[in-house]
Design a protein around this motif. Structure first.
Motif, PDB file in Angstrom:
ATOM      1  N   ALA A 174       0.829  -1.196   0.000  1.00  0.00           N
ATOM      2  CA  ALA A 174       0.000   0.000   0.000  1.00  0.00           C
ATOM      3  C   ALA A 174       0.868   1.253   0.000  1.00  0.00           C
ATOM      4  O   ALA A 174       1.841   1.351   0.745  1.00  0.00           O
ATOM      5  N   SER A 175       0.519   2.210  -0.864  1.00  0.00           N
ATOM      6  CA  SER A 175       1.245   3.491  -0.965  1.00  0.00           C
ATOM      7  C   SER A 175       2.718   3.297  -1.313  1.00  0.00           C
ATOM      8  O   SER A 175       3.547   4.135  -0.995  1.00  0.00           O
ATOM      9  N   THR A 176       3.037   2.167  -1.947  1.00  0.00           N
ATOM     10  CA  THR A 176       4.417   1.890  -2.357  1.00  0.00           C
ATOM     11  C   THR A 176       4.630   2.395  -3.775  1.00  0.00           C
ATOM     12  O   THR A 176       3.783   2.194  -4.643  1.00  0.00           O
ATOM     13  N   PHE A 177       5.772   3.063  -4.022  1.00  0.00           N
ATOM     14  CA  PHE A 177       6.101   3.428  -5.400  1.00  0.00           C
ATOM     15  C   PHE A 177       6.831   2.249  -6.032  1.00  0.00           C
ATOM     16  O   PHE A 177       7.867   1.813  -5.525  1.00  0.00           O
ATOM     17  N   VAL A 178       6.287   1.727  -7.114  1.00  0.00           N
ATOM     18  CA  VAL A 178       6.871   0.577  -7.793  1.00  0.00           C
ATOM     19  C   VAL A 178       7.032   0.913  -9.272  1.00  0.00           C
ATOM     20  O   VAL A 178       6.078   1.346  -9.926  1.00  0.00           O
ATOM     21  N   HIS A 179       8.232   0.696  -9.797  1.00  0.00           N
ATOM     22  CA  HIS A 179       8.466   0.951 -11.219  1.00  0.00           C
ATOM     23  C   HIS A 179       9.407  -0.102 -11.786  1.00  0.00           C
ATOM     24  O   HIS A 179      10.477  -0.353 -11.232  1.00  0.00           O
ATOM     25  N   ASP A 180       9.000  -0.723 -12.863  1.00  0.00           N
ATOM     26  CA  ASP A 180       9.857  -1.623 -13.630  1.00  0.00           C
ATOM     27  C   ASP A 180      10.471  -2.723 -12.760  1.00  0.00           C
ATOM     28  O   ASP A 180      11.686  -2.890 -12.708  1.00  0.00           O
ATOM     29  N   ILE A 181       9.615  -3.484 -12.060  1.00  0.00           N
ATOM     30  CA  ILE A 181      10.124  -4.596 -11.261  1.00  0.00           C
ATOM     31  C   ILE A 181       9.726  -5.916 -11.922  1.00  0.00           C
ATOM     32  O   ILE A 181       8.775  -5.972 -12.695  1.00  0.00           O
ATOM     33  N   ASP A 182      10.462  -6.962 -11.612  1.00  0.00           N
ATOM     34  CA  ASP A 182      10.247  -8.271 -12.231  1.00  0.00           C
ATOM     35  C   ASP A 182       9.654  -9.225 -11.208  1.00  0.00           C
ATOM     36  O   ASP A 182      10.314  -9.599 -10.238  1.00  0.00           O
ATOM     37  N   LEU A 183       8.393  -9.605 -11.418  1.00  0.00           N
ATOM     38  CA  LEU A 183       7.669 -10.476 -10.487  1.00  0.00           C
ATOM     39  C   LEU A 183       7.375 -11.846 -11.105  1.00  0.00           C
ATOM     40  O   LEU A 183       6.490 -12.561 -10.643  1.00  0.00           O
ATOM     41  N   ARG A 184       8.119 -12.224 -12.120  1.00  0.00           N
ATOM     42  CA  ARG A 184       7.873 -13.517 -12.755  1.00  0.00           C
ATOM     43  C   ARG A 184       8.001 -14.657 -11.735  1.00  0.00           C
ATOM     44  O   ARG A 184       9.003 -14.778 -11.046  1.00  0.00           O
ATOM     45  N   GLY A 185       6.954 -15.471 -11.654  1.00  0.00           N
ATOM     46  CA  GLY A 185       6.972 -16.625 -10.768  1.00  0.00           C
ATOM     47  C   GLY A 185       6.837 -16.299  -9.295  1.00  0.00           C
ATOM     48  O   GLY A 185       6.888 -17.193  -8.457  1.00  0.00           O
ATOM     49  N   ALA A 186       6.648 -15.026  -8.958  1.00  0.00           N
ATOM     50  CA  ALA A 186       6.504 -14.648  -7.557  1.00  0.00           C
ATOM     51  C   ALA A 186       5.121 -15.036  -7.041  1.00  0.00           C
ATOM     52  O   ALA A 186       4.144 -15.042  -7.789  1.00  0.00           O
ATOM     53  N   ASN A 187       5.047 -15.377  -5.765  1.00  0.00           N
ATOM     54  CA  ASN A 187       3.771 -15.708  -5.137  1.00  0.00           C
ATOM     55  C   ASN A 187       3.277 -14.480  -4.382  1.00  0.00           C
ATOM     56  O   ASN A 187       3.845 -14.096  -3.365  1.00  0.00           O
ATOM     57  N   LEU A 188       2.204 -13.861  -4.899  1.00  0.00           N
ATOM     58  CA  LEU A 188       1.660 -12.637  -4.310  1.00  0.00           C
ATOM     59  C   LEU A 188       0.298 -12.874  -3.671  1.00  0.00           C
ATOM     60  O   LEU A 188      -0.457 -11.931  -3.436  1.00  0.00           O
ATOM     61  N   CYS A 189      -0.004 -14.116  -3.365  1.00  0.00           N
ATOM     62  CA  CYS A 189      -1.316 -14.453  -2.830  1.00  0.00           C
ATOM     63  C   CYS A 189      -1.625 -13.666  -1.548  1.00  0.00           C
ATOM     64  O   CYS A 189      -0.868 -13.698  -0.584  1.00  0.00           O
TER      65      CYS A 189
END
Length: 212
Positions: A174-189
């Motif tokens: 929440a309220s995080t600045f995120v730009h151009d990150i690689d989430l391939r195969g990451a578990n975001l459940c």
């Protein structure tokens, strides 16, 4: 102060020159040591033994140190500077990493010299389980394969960082600045995503079975 800086970075990102400015700023943003907080004995212990769980290392200068396999579980690392540090296989679960500089950090899986019952090398992922990364800088870092379950990235600034195959269940973006990150195969459940909604990719149970 860091929250104000994060807001400034958010405003800057709309500019054509934002990324060069932000990158340069993050490299220059070296925390000023707080003598009243840092325990020099704890710092020496970490350097000599690679073990310092629960230690007080607030504002510690840890730039370019090889802390592979280090045990920093529950440590106070607020405002510490890990610029270009190696944290492969390190344990920072439950650590206070708020306002910490983690730019260019390597936090990959460590291949141990030990073997399992099948004779295969034991793999030790970097661990940030339940770590507080509020307002932290994570630019150009590599956290691929790291276990960051329930970590708090509130108001963190993350640019060009890799989370390939990372465990990010129930994390707070929440309220995080995120730009151009690689989430391939990451578990975001179950993570709280940028829009404030629960993210349900890679969940182990059907979406209909999750709490709304």
């Amino acid at each position: 102060m860091v929250q104000g800086i994060t807001q400034w970075l958010w405003q800057c990102v709309t500019s054509p020159v934002a990324l060069p400015v932000v990158t340069a700023f993050s490299l220059l943003m070296v925390p000023v040591p707080a003598a009243q907080a840092l325990d020099e004995g704890d710092l020496q212990r970490l350097i000599e033994t690679n073990e310092c769980p629960g230690c007080d290392l607030q504002a510690a200068d840890l730039r370019r140190l090889d802390l592979s396999g280090a045990n920093l579980e529950g440590a106070n690392l607020k405002k510490a500077n890990f610029f270009y540090a190696v944290l492969d296989g390190a344990n920072l679960s439950g650590a206070d990493l708020s306002s910490t500089n983690l730019s260019y950090v390597s936090a990959l899986t460590l291949i141990s010299d030990l073997t399992n019952s099948s004779g295969q090398p034991i793999e030790i992922p970097a661990k940030f389980i339940g770590a507080d990364l509020t307002g932290a800088l994570l630019n150009y870092g590599d956290f691929s394969g790291a276990d960051m379950t329930e970590a708090n990235f509130f108001e963190a600034f993350i640019d060009k960082t890799q989370f390939v195959g990372s465990q990010l269940q129930r994390t707070n973006f929440a309220s995080t600045f995120v730009h151009d990150i690689d989430l391939r195969g990451a578990n975001l459940c179950g993570s709280t995503y940028w829009g404030g909604n629960d993210y349900r990719r890679s969940c182990d149970v059907p979406v209909t079975d999750l709490n709304e």
